[in-house]
Structures are given as structure tokens and as C-alpha cells.
Design a protein around this motif. Structure first.
Motif, PDB file in Angstrom:
ATOM      1  N   LEU A  57       2.131  -0.486  16.515  1.00 62.78           N
ATOM      2  CA  LEU A  57       0.981   0.124  15.852  1.00 62.78           C
ATOM      3  C   LEU A  57       1.409   1.189  14.850  1.00 62.78           C
ATOM      4  O   LEU A  57       0.777   1.369  13.803  1.00 62.78           O
ATOM      5  N   ASN A  61       0.344   1.042  11.038  1.00 64.65           N
ATOM      6  CA  ASN A  61      -0.349   2.134  10.352  1.00 64.65           C
ATOM      7  C   ASN A  61       0.277   2.413   8.987  1.00 64.65           C
ATOM      8  O   ASN A  61      -0.417   2.637   7.991  1.00 64.65           O
ATOM      9  N   ILE A 141      -7.866  -5.121  17.862  1.00 61.01           N
ATOM     10  CA  ILE A 141      -7.301  -3.882  17.341  1.00 61.01           C
ATOM     11  C   ILE A 141      -8.156  -2.694  17.781  1.00 61.01           C
ATOM     12  O   ILE A 141      -7.647  -1.640  18.163  1.00 61.01           O
ATOM     13  N   ALA A 145      -7.035   0.689  19.613  1.00 65.06           N
ATOM     14  CA  ALA A 145      -6.965   1.894  18.774  1.00 65.06           C
ATOM     15  C   ALA A 145      -8.073   2.898  19.055  1.00 65.06           C
ATOM     16  O   ALA A 145      -7.876   4.097  18.878  1.00 65.06           O
ATOM     17  N   THR A 376      -3.170   7.429  13.171  1.00 60.29           N
ATOM     18  CA  THR A 376      -4.097   7.025  14.235  1.00 60.29           C
ATOM     19  C   THR A 376      -5.520   6.982  13.706  1.00 60.29           C
ATOM     20  O   THR A 376      -6.280   6.040  13.989  1.00 60.29           O
ATOM     21  N   THR A 379      -5.980   3.922  11.459  1.00 63.48           N
ATOM     22  CA  THR A 379      -6.159   2.686  12.232  1.00 63.48           C
ATOM     23  C   THR A 379      -7.597   2.556  12.706  1.00 63.48           C
ATOM     24  O   THR A 379      -8.195   1.469  12.637  1.00 63.48           O
TER      25      THR A 379
END
Length: 447
Positions: A57, A61, A141, A145, A376, A379
Motif C-alpha cells: 500500500l 500510495n 481497497i 484503507a 494514507t 489512499t
């Protein structure tokens, strides 16, 4: 569950083992960026455990904020992390080459014979399935996330921004990054990418490149290496551009294709759909390499072949080179194939440079909240953008003539069946696409 947690990491993967996997991925990477990222997560994180979810991830990103096709860049990044520069080059190139060869062949059939009726039937079935695949990718996702209500709200806000307010994708990314930056400073627990990651370890076990695996020596950042990679990239751009100028001149279509798609490559924030209007205006309106109808047909071909959706540029190049007979009327296929190859080179070269030059810097930040918090947040925002893409597909598939036209019941049934197969029965993406294509072909043939 305890046995799974204690499961040891898989055996080291050789360069050639990885080569055959990347080659396979190049042929099965359907479903646009969301579907392709979903396939890579399933293969690399869940099944093979070559890389942990957190590292996966984090790389994703970074790819999301770059111009260019994020799925191809993610493959390049993981290949580079595992097997140095050539690993990244091979992974990224094999993600694109099968699509290039397939599109050159299909473009030739399309333009030389003008008969794509059999393809239309396949398209009819595949488009609803792709809608379901993108929707499933948003769910997959999002479930990883969106770990708290703030991130859920961020995803919702990004959806409203792009769907209702038509905010450009780069502004959504910038806004999410700013929120994540300040969130990481004042509410670090909310924007900590590793929060809740223990559940992932229970599901998948230890990975070859795990959360705490030290960064390999070739992935350590240095300014000299950064400058060297950019210099090599510039050389790989300027030499073919110089050759085109010397042989054909600046105004020739080959040279203009190289220049135009270099600019397009640097504007593809948000994926292919963000840059398609720019490509349409230039290729159809300004240069007249193809007609509006041909552009739409090319997009359909791009949607239903493996590889990044932006590979539609290969179709644009082939049709432009073929129709304009850029190498003479006796070499029509060669004209199209050379044009398709040129635009592919100039479209994807920047992606390799961004990964090979910027990857070492990103690797130094995967445990640094100051850098991971904005990513983060990005995402989370991208989940909303992917959901918007699913609705975009759904609208054009179910109401092909707009809301004032008819509702396509056949497409709706295929989309619903594909969603059931994906969400309830966890069927493989390729199986769903194959079945949908056959159903679409049957419907168009017999009804």
C-alpha cells in the motif's frame, strides 16, 4: 489462526521466477487500474506473499500521486524492489508489451478490414463485467484503507468532489495530502497506515518483503543515483526524439506524436480517464490522426485488452500512421506499427524514470509518519474516485444513449451476475471476464 501467523516467509524468488510471473501478469491484467491493482494484491500479497500489505500500500500510495498509469508503475516498483533496476524494467515492460502487440493486431484488423462485429459482441459482455470489477476493487481497497470514520469521511468527500462538483483529480490528491499532513501531526493515530495491520498478517502470513524487512542496499537513497537515473532517462528520450527530427523533421507526424504523447504522459494524474479528453482534443481535433468514431472504438479496444487503459494511445498511433501512410502506401502496416511503438515509448518512459529515481526516497519513508500520513489520506480519497469510475462505467453501459435513451437489460443482467460471482463467490477476475465475453457474444449473435 495461530498457525497462519507463525507461517514462515516464502523462499527467495529468483529473477527468472519473477520474470515468468510478470509475463503472465501482462496477459491477465484486465479491468483497468483498479482491477489490475486488485489482481496484483491477490497474487503478490495474499497468494505468493512476496510483499506485505503495508509495503504494498505504501508503494501504491506513491504511484497514485505520480502522473502515469499507477498499476504499471506499481509493478515496476515491486519488480525494482525485489530485483534491482532490471527487475523493475522487466516488470514494467512486460505489463505493457502484451497489450501493445495485441492492440497492434486488433488495430490492423479494425482499420484494414473495417469489420469488428465479433469484437462488438465480446465488448457487450465485457463492459458490464468491468463495471462490477471496478466496484469490487473499490470495496477491496476501501476495506483495507478506510480504518476509521475520518478516512471514511475523506473518501466520501472525494467522491462528492469529483462526482458532483467536477473537481480535477490533482486538486483532490493535493487536498487529501494536506489533510493527511496536518492529521499526522495532530491526530497521528487516525492517519497511521499500520493501524489494524495485524489482521492482515493473520490473513496472509509473513511476506518475503515484510513490514520490518530492511531496505535492500540498491533501494537506499542517494542524490548521485537520483541524478544518474534522471540523466539516463533524458538520454533515452532525447536520442529517439533527435533521430526523428533528423530523419523526418519537427513537423512530421512521427515527431509530433513523440512530442504530443510526452506531454500527455506528464498530465495523466488520476489515470487514463483524466487525460483522455486531452488526447481526444489533440489526436482528433488538432492533428486529425483519427476520427471521433475511431477514437471511441479505440477506447473500447483499450478497455477490453490487458494492460493499462492508457494503451489506447497505441491504437491512436497505429490508426494515424496507417491512414496517413507515413512510410508510404506500400508500407501501411509498418507505418501503423512504428507509430504505435513510438507513442508507447514516449508515453511510458517517464513512468520508469519516476519509479527508478523516486523509489529509493519512498523506501526511506515507509516507517515515517510525517510522510505516510499524507499518503494514507490520499489512499482514502482515491477510494471515492474509484467509486466514481464504477458509476461512470455503469452509466455508459446501462444507458448507452444516455438517461433519455433505453435501459440495457442484457447489460444489467451481466453486470449483476458478475457482481455476484465476484462478491459472493470470490471468483477469479479472468474467469468472470471470460464468461461475460462469451455471454455477450452469444447475445449479439442470436438476439
Amino acid at each position: 489462526m495461530t498457525d497462519t501467523v507463525l507461517e514462515s516467509a516464502p523462499a527467495p524468488v529468483s529473477f527468472w521466477q519473477a520474470f515468468w510471473f510478470w509475463l503472465k501478469l501482462g496477459f491477465i491484467s484486465f479491468g483497468g487500474p483498479a482491477g489490475q491493482i486488485s489482481i496484483m494484491h491477490q497474487e503478490l500479497v495474499e497468494n505468493r506473499r512476496w510483499i506485505s500489505e503495508k509495503r504494498f500500500l505504501h508503494a501504491l500510495n506513491y504511484c497514485m500521486v505520480l502522473p502515469g498509469p499507477e498499476a504499471q508503475q506499481l509493478a515496476t516498483y515491486i519488480g525494482w524492489l525485489m530485483h534491482r533496476t532490471w527487475g523493475g524494467v522487466i516488470a514494467g515492460a512486460l505489463f505493457v508489451l502484451p497489450s501493445l502487440f495485441i492492440l497492434i493486431f486488433l488495430s490492423w484488423v479494425y482499420i484494414a478490414y473495417g469489420d469488428v462485429s465479433w469484437v462488438a459482441g465480446l465488448f457487450y459482455g465485457i463492459k458490464p463485467a468491468v463495471t462490477a470489477i471496478v466496484l469490487q476493487a473499490a470495496h477491496r481497497i476501501g476495506s483495507r484503507a478506510l480504518k476509521n470514520n475520518i478516512l471514511w469521511a475523506l473518501a466520501g468527500a472525494s467522491f462528492v468532489a469529483i462526482f458532483a462538483l467536477n473537481v480535477p483529480f490533482p486538486f483532490i490528491v493535493l487536498g487529501a495530502a494536506i489533510i493527511g499532513y496536518f492529521g499526522g501531526r495532530y491526530a497521528p493515530n487516525i492517519f497511521n497506515a499500520s493501524a489494524g495491520h495485524g489482521a492482515s498478517k493473520k490473513s496472509y502470513g509473513a511476506a518475503l518483503i515484510d513490514d520490518n524487512t530492511p531496505t535492500p542496499s540498491h533501494a537506499l537513497f542517494s542524490w548521485s543515483r537520483f541524478a544518474f537515473v534522471f540523466a539516463i532517462g533524458f538520454v533515452l528520450w532525447i536520442i529517439p526524439m533527435g533521430i526523428l527530427c533528423a530523419i523526418f523533421g519537427w513537423q512530421h507526424d512521427f515527431t509530433q506524436m513523440a512530442w504530443f504523447f510526452t506531454k500527455a504522459a506528464l498530465l495523466t494524474f488520476g489515470g487514463a480517464y483524466a487525460v483522455l479528453p486531452y488526447v481526444y482534443q489533440g489526436a482528433v481535433g488538432h492533428y486529425q490522426w483519427l476520427t471521433p468514431t475511431q477514437m471511441i472504438d479505440g477506447l473500447a479496444l483499450g478497455e477490453t485488452t490487458p494492460g493499462p487503459l492508457i494503451m489506447v494511445v497505441a491504437f491512436v498511433g497505429f490508426v494515424g500512421g496507417y491512414v496517413k501512410a507515413l512510410l508510404g502506401t506500400e508500407h501501411l502496416f509498418l507505418s501503423g506499427a512504428l507509430a504505435a511503438s513510438l507513442v508507447t515509448w514516449f508515453t511510458f518512459l517517464p513512468s520508469f524514470i519516476f519509479i527508478l529515481a523516486g523509489g529509493p526516497f519512498v523506501e526511506t519513508t515507509h516507517n515515517n509518519l510525517k510522510f505516510t500520513a499524507p499518503l494514507t489520506a490520499i489512499t482514502a480519497a482515491v477510494v471515492g474516485v474509484i467509486l466514481n469510475l464504477a458509476l461512470f462505467f455503469g452509466y455508459h453501459v446501462l444507458w448507452p444513449q444516455g438517461f433519455s435513451g433505453y435501459f440495457d437489460i442484457g447489460a444489467a443482467v451481466i453486470a449483476f451476475a458478475a457482481a455476484i460471482a465476484l462478491f459472493k463467490y470470490n471468483r477469479n477476475v479472468m474467469h468472470v471476464i471470460g464468461a461475460a465475453a462469451l455471454i455477450g457474444l452469444a447475445i449479439k449473435t442470436f438476439f
